[in-house]
Design a protein around this motif. Structure first.
Motif, PDB file in Angstrom:
ATOM      1  N   ARG A  22       0.736  -1.400   0.118  1.00  0.00           N
ATOM      2  CA  ARG A  22       0.013  -0.103   0.128  1.00  0.00           C
ATOM      3  C   ARG A  22       0.804   1.238   0.093  1.00  0.00           C
ATOM      4  N   HIS A  66       3.960   6.985   2.319  1.00  0.00           N
ATOM      5  CA  HIS A  66       4.231   6.061   3.266  1.00  0.00           C
ATOM      6  C   HIS A  66       3.693   4.766   2.622  1.00  0.00           C
ATOM      7  N   ARG A  68       3.802   0.711   2.954  1.00  0.00           N
ATOM      8  CA  ARG A  68       3.564  -0.192   3.995  1.00  0.00           C
ATOM      9  C   ARG A  68       3.272  -1.666   3.255  1.00  0.00           C
ATOM     10  N   TRP A  69       3.897  -2.763   3.889  1.00  0.00           N
ATOM     11  CA  TRP A  69       3.712  -4.082   3.106  1.00  0.00           C
ATOM     12  C   TRP A  69       3.510  -4.910   4.340  1.00  0.00           C
ATOM     13  N   HIS A  70       2.936  -6.112   3.688  1.00  0.00           N
ATOM     14  CA  HIS A  70       2.640  -7.262   4.624  1.00  0.00           C
ATOM     15  C   HIS A  70       2.806  -8.672   4.052  1.00  0.00           C
ATOM     16  N   LYS A 105       6.086  -7.829   7.625  1.00  0.00           N
ATOM     17  CA  LYS A 105       5.436  -6.735   7.557  1.00  0.00           C
ATOM     18  C   LYS A 105       6.284  -5.511   7.875  1.00  0.00           C
ATOM     19  N   ASP A 107       7.091  -0.932   7.121  1.00  0.00           N
ATOM     20  CA  ASP A 107       6.710   0.162   6.463  1.00  0.00           C
ATOM     21  C   ASP A 107       7.866   1.192   6.461  1.00  0.00           C
ATOM     22  N   ARG A 108       7.895   2.223   5.310  1.00  0.00           N
ATOM     23  CA  ARG A 108       9.123   3.036   5.178  1.00  0.00           C
ATOM     24  C   ARG A 108       8.222   4.376   4.611  1.00  0.00           C
ATOM     25  N   GLN A 109       8.906   5.515   4.970  1.00  0.00           N
ATOM     26  CA  GLN A 109       8.456   6.846   4.785  1.00  0.00           C
ATOM     27  C   GLN A 109       9.437   7.489   3.751  1.00  0.00           C
TER      28      GLN A 109
END
Length: 146
Positions: A22, A66, A68-70, A105, A107-109
């Protein structure tokens, strides 16, 4: 009949799988927090936090993403490749790459702001690629990406 319809709805809802990748985006164009929308105001305050002078606030203008993964294996390092084009760079594709330790899972900015944003303009098109180890797992792109 009602019971059948309720069961069908539950089946359809449970079959929907969440996305592996996402990307949420925010464009900070103005440094005056005057909007009536509480969500936009909160996002602006978050991005401008700590910027005291007008120069510091101007350097915070830009595009924020932003990622985001999972649902990854969790055994290999994760790599996010973010490619983008800006208004004043023409067809030139810029790249931003970040890695994360092995995890299912995370995330990164990603921020395109400061001098780069002020000199080259806003981001027109982007593509985010997610790699689990060396394997491409998912991609998201803006509608203007070719």
């Amino acid at each position: 009949m009602r019971l059948f319809l309720a069961g069908l709805v539950l089946l359809l809802v449970s079959c929907g799988a969440p996305e592996t990748l996402r990307v949420r985006q925010f464009h900070l164009r103005d440094t005056k927090v005057s909007t009536g929308d509480l969500f936009i105001r909160a996002e602006m305050n978050k991005r401008l936090h700590g910027a005291v002078t007008e120069e510091e606030r101007n350097l915070r203008k830009g595009n924020y993403y932003h990622v985001r993964w999972h649902g990854l294996s969790g055994t290999k390092p994760v790599r996010v490749l973010f490619e983008y084009r800006q208004t004043r760079t023409g067809a030139k594709v810029k790249k931003y790459e970040t890695t994360a330790p092995a995890a299912a899972k995370g995330d990164r900015q990603i921020s395109i702001n400061g001098e780069d944003y002020l000199k080259n303009g806003r981001v027109l098109a982007w593509r985010a690629s997610l790699y689990d180890g060396g394997t491409l797992v998912a991609q998201k792109e803006s509608y203007l990406w070719d």
